[in-house]
Design an enzyme around this catalytic site. Structure first.
Site, short mmCIF file in Angstrom:
data_model
loop_
_atom_site.label_atom_id
_atom_site.label_comp_id
_atom_site.label_asym_id
_atom_site.label_seq_id
_atom_site.Cartn_x
_atom_site.Cartn_y
_atom_site.Cartn_z
N ASN A 203 0.85 -1.19 0.00
CA ASN A 203 0.00 0.00 0.00
C ASN A 203 0.89 1.24 0.00
O ASN A 203 2.11 1.14 0.03
CB ASN A 203 -0.98 -0.02 1.18
N ALA A 268 0.74 1.71 11.66
CA ALA A 268 1.06 1.00 10.41
C ALA A 268 -0.19 0.79 9.57
O ALA A 268 -1.29 0.64 10.11
CB ALA A 268 1.70 -0.35 10.73
N LYS A 282 9.52 -17.17 -9.48
CA LYS A 282 8.82 -16.06 -10.12
C LYS A 282 7.73 -16.56 -11.05
O LYS A 282 7.96 -17.49 -11.85
CB LYS A 282 9.85 -15.23 -10.91
N PHE A 331 -5.14 3.91 14.25
CA PHE A 331 -5.28 4.93 13.21
C PHE A 331 -6.38 4.46 12.26
O PHE A 331 -6.55 3.26 12.07
CB PHE A 331 -3.96 5.13 12.45
N LYS A 345 -14.35 1.74 14.55
CA LYS A 345 -13.09 1.02 14.82
C LYS A 345 -12.69 1.15 16.29
O LYS A 345 -12.20 0.21 16.90
CB LYS A 345 -11.97 1.52 13.89
N LYS A 349 -12.49 -2.39 17.94
CA LYS A 349 -11.14 -2.87 18.25
C LYS A 349 -10.77 -2.61 19.71
O LYS A 349 -9.67 -2.90 20.14
CB LYS A 349 -10.11 -2.21 17.32
N1 CTP Z 1 -4.89 -2.78 11.79
C1 CTP Z 1 -4.32 -3.90 12.34
N2 CTP Z 1 -4.34 -5.06 11.66
C2 CTP Z 1 -4.93 -5.17 10.45
C3 CTP Z 1 -5.53 -4.01 9.88
C4 CTP Z 1 -5.49 -2.83 10.58
O1 CTP Z 1 -3.79 -3.82 13.45
N3 CTP Z 1 -4.94 -6.32 9.82
C5 CTP Z 1 -4.87 -1.54 12.56
C6 CTP Z 1 -4.16 -0.39 11.87
O2 CTP Z 1 -2.78 -0.33 12.23
C7 CTP Z 1 -4.92 0.82 12.38
C8 CTP Z 1 -6.34 0.29 12.61
O3 CTP Z 1 -6.20 -1.12 12.73
O4 CTP Z 1 -4.44 1.27 13.61
C9 CTP Z 1 -7.34 0.61 11.54
O5 CTP Z 1 -6.79 0.23 10.29
P1 CTP Z 1 -7.61 0.48 8.93
O6 CTP Z 1 -6.82 -0.08 7.80
O7 CTP Z 1 -8.06 1.91 8.87
O8 CTP Z 1 -8.91 -0.35 9.18
P2 CTP Z 1 -9.30 -1.84 8.92
O9 CTP Z 1 -9.31 -2.55 10.22
O10 CTP Z 1 -8.46 -2.44 7.85
O11 CTP Z 1 -10.82 -1.70 8.48
P3 CTP Z 1 -11.47 -1.35 7.04
O12 CTP Z 1 -10.89 -2.33 6.07
O13 CTP Z 1 -12.93 -1.52 7.31
O14 CTP Z 1 -11.13 0.09 6.74
#
Ligand code: CTP
Length: 414
Positions: A203, A268, A282, A331, A345, A349
């Site tokens: 990403n 992250a 590959k 975040f 979230k 979470k």
């Molecule tokens: N995060 C995490 N583990 C994951 C995905 C996200 O710990 N597999 C954490 C990120 O570091 C961040 C928070 O969860 O602090 C929210 O991440 P975000 O990508 O915004 O959300 P998602 O949980 O992926 O939800 P969605 O796909 O619905 O946006």
């Protein structure tokens, strides 16, 4: 603060030091030696610092605005970057034969030297003895020098430390130490989920926000572990760095360090999915046939896992205290319904704070040097932070964390 610039080839890098200090909000009075003027124009440093540059102790105009004694007494930090072997020798001898060495002798502020010189000069017993002498006077801090190929063609220690590292060290000496005694963990950057030995799913995260959070916490006195996904950024000084590539590796690194942490900040951009299988070789486009499709499986949600673990350990206790679970900060990088999604979230979470940002907004999101965030929690608290540098945003987040660590027990969040 006073930034002293002495006369070495690395003096040109002082322009970047001034730029970063100004961006971090510092008021910078540049004082150059005569020799430094041969390496960098004072107009450059004047424009960047937005203050007239001082060089001459007998400049009556400058003296009438503020005497060099007043300047030395009012400084909260004297940073000298670059500090040449000659300048270090003059400081160690207690000389006051130009404006910069005079200020150094008068000021009671901490002295931060960023040495830069030829490797033999740096290793010379007289330079070592000069530094030792300065150290005995107290207040001396060093940043660098780094190792590498030097302007003179030699290889070894003597390079000026990276300007960002110098500025982080300066910030570390100026910040209030409200996180002293705290151990904190910050995750930063993207994760890379391999498809085959040469390709990955990733990403756009650069890690800037996480690195700024780690630097800010270290500056406020915390012991910091930075779990970093793939990024080229230079880690802040004094921070333990754990390099990971995938979400699974990041989870293992975080979980192994959970116990004893006062706060964990998950900045992250963790990939939610990974390829179900990693090809051992590959993937080739021949033989021609159907385009391959990639099956994805879910990655662990690291933050949700931490929230569950903490909830299982008990509710209503002061966060960050030994055995009672860390303050958890997430975040939320969103493109729509930013606050609503971030609140979801925060709840799901089970964290204390979620920092929400609209990654499509101007000046915010991945790769930008600034960010515009809304800080949600604890509970219903909601603070809209204006567009700020990521360093300032980092401090706003730690302000909240510090308040939670010192505040009364938090009921009902876990
Ligand atoms: N995060 C995490 N583990 C994951 C995905 C996200 O710990 N597999 C954490 C990120 O570091 C961040 C928070 O969860 O602090 C929210 O991440 P975000 O990508 O915004 O959300 P998602 O949980 O992926 O939800 P969605 O796909 O619905 O946006």
């Amino acid at each position: 603060m006073v930034l002293g610039v002495s006369g070495g080839i690395a003096a040109y890098k002082s322009a970047e030091v001034v730029r970063l200090l100004r961006r971090a909000g510092a008021r910078v009075q540049v004082v150059m030696t005569e020799a430094a003027r041969r390496f960098i124009g004072e107009v450059t440093l004047q424009a960047l610092s937005e203050q007239p540059v001082l060089t001459d102790m007998f400049d009556l105009g400058a003296e009438s605005r503020m005497s060099h004694i007043q300047l030395a007494e009012s400084a909260d930090l004297l940073l000298i970057a670059p500090a040449t072997a000659d300048l270090i020798a003059r400081l160690a001898a207690g000389m006051a034969n130009d404006l910069l060495t005079t200020i150094a002798l008068v000021t009671r502020a901490p002295l931060l030297l960023a040495p830069a010189m030829n490797v033999h000069m740096w290793q010379h017993p007289l330079t070592r003895a000069n530094l030792e002498r300065l150290r005995l006077c107290g207040r001396l801090h060093l940043v660098g020098p780094g190792e590498g190929s030097l302007a003179c063609g030699d290889v070894g220690p003597g390079r000026l430390a990276d300007p960002a590292v110098i500025v982080a060290a300066a910030a570390g000496l100026l910040e209030p130490k409200d996180l002293a005694g705290c151990r904190v963990l910050v995750t930063a950057g993207p994760t890379h989920e391999p498809l085959d030995p040469v390709r990955y799913l990733g990403n756009r995260s650069t890690g800037r926000m996480g690195f700024a959070l780690a630097a800010a916490a270290a500056a406020r006195g915390a012991t910091v572990t930075l779990v970093a996904g793939p990024t080229d950024l230079v880690p802040p000084p004094g921070v333990e760095v754990v390099r990971v590539e995938t979400a699974v590796e990041m989870e293992a690194a975080v979980v192994a360090r959970y116990d004893g942490m006062s706060a964990i900040v998950m900045s992250a951009a963790v990939s939610d999915f990974r390829p179900a299988a990693v090809a051992p070789a590959k993937l080739k486009k021949e033989p021609l046939g159907e385009s391959p499709s990639v099956r994805l499986v879910r990655n662990p949600d690291i933050l949700a896992g931490l929230g569950r673990r903490r909830a299982a350990a008990g509710k209503g206790r002061r966060r960050g205290a030994a055995g009672r679970g860390p303050v958890l900060v997430g975040f939320a990088a969103e493109t729509d319904h930013v606050v609503e999604e971030a609140r979801r979230k925060l709840r799901e979470k089970r964290c204390d704070i979620v920092v929400a940002n609209d990654v499509t907004a101007a000046g915010a999101g991945f790769a930008a040097e600034t960010n515009r965030v809304t800080i949600l929690g604890p509970g219903d608290a909601c603070e809209e932070v204006p567009l700020l540098g990521k360093d300032d945003v980092a401090h706003r987040v730690w302000d909240r964390v510090a308040a939670l660590l010192c505040g009364p027990p938090v009921e009902g969040i876990a």
